[in-house]
Scaffold this active site. Sequence first.
Site, short mmCIF file in Angstrom:
data_model
loop_
_atom_site.label_atom_id
_atom_site.label_comp_id
_atom_site.label_asym_id
_atom_site.label_seq_id
_atom_site.Cartn_x
_atom_site.Cartn_y
_atom_site.Cartn_z
N ASP A 17 0.72 -1.09 -0.04
CA ASP A 17 -0.05 -0.40 0.09
C ASP A 17 0.90 1.49 0.25
O ASP A 17 1.69 1.15 1.04
CB ASP A 17 -1.12 0.14 1.00
CG ASP A 17 -2.92 -1.02 0.96
OD1 ASP A 17 -1.97 -1.39 0.02
OD2 ASP A 17 -2.81 -0.68 2.26
N GLY A 230 -12.84 -2.98 7.61
CA GLY A 230 -13.88 -3.93 6.94
C GLY A 230 -13.29 -5.11 6.83
O GLY A 230 -13.84 -6.08 6.79
N ASP A 231 -11.99 -5.34 6.45
CA ASP A 231 -10.96 -6.32 6.36
C ASP A 231 -11.19 -6.78 8.18
O ASP A 231 -11.37 -8.48 8.12
CB ASP A 231 -9.71 -6.15 6.06
CG ASP A 231 -10.16 -5.29 4.58
OD1 ASP A 231 -10.74 -6.58 3.59
OD2 ASP A 231 -8.80 -5.38 4.16
#
Length: 284
Positions: A17, A230-231
């Site tokens: 990332d 969310g993960d």
Amino acid sequence: MATRPRPLVILGSINLDLIATAARLPRPGETVGGGILTRQPGGKGANQAAAAARLDGCSRLVGAVGDDGPGREMLAALTAIGVDTGGVAVREDPTGTALILVDALGENEIVVCPGANSHVTLDGIRLDHEDLLLCQLEVGIDVVLAASRRHPGFLALNATPAQRLPEELVRRCDLVIVNETEYASIPELTDAGLVAVTFGAEGSALFEEGKLVARAPGEKADVVNTIGAGDAFCAALVLALRAKMAYAEALAVANRVGAHAVTQAASQPALSPLSHYLMGAAGS
């Protein structure tokens, strides 16, 4: 002496990332200055594996990286927190990269360059009935479908990025996890067996064959970054259901984990063991 459950198995993406944080997100054609650039481990598969390892003590990841510095960096970071990376293949393509813009409120825009994630296979991967398998769609849907056919046990799918889902895959899933936008854009989920839907700060809900069966309110949090939330929610929900929690309790625990995740800048935030997030023990 009770036998410890097998680690959660995650089939999914592994990315480097590259994150640019600025006061606000640029409009089309606009340049926004004053950003801060960071690099860290990411990818939805790796993020969920990292969350599961921190919540449960260990996890197992199936994916692919390139034979390059970022790939070795990603694997080292995952191994250090208890992720079994024996199922991660090394490919000729470069390690996947995500270009991420984040504003002061934690909202983000992401472009993913899949690289080695496009070449994930199940070659040499064993899946047993006792395994819980969690997949996403940042790897090819063909490999997810192949996994659904091979795996004899519990199968969860985080259906993101949203796309058309084969009817066979929807029928096979024991659990599908989406946000409210994805739920509205994937009509195949309308009558699916069990679907968890997240609503951001408003919490989450479970639908069984289209009928609401449980809901849990959101948790207040000081939002720094929503990338890994969310993960973390996905990993927590699957682990909570494995622990035989009632639907509403499992959602509430997953909401607390997600709320803890947004308070941190990392795509793979530090989390406490799952028991920490039970009612009466929660608090970051």
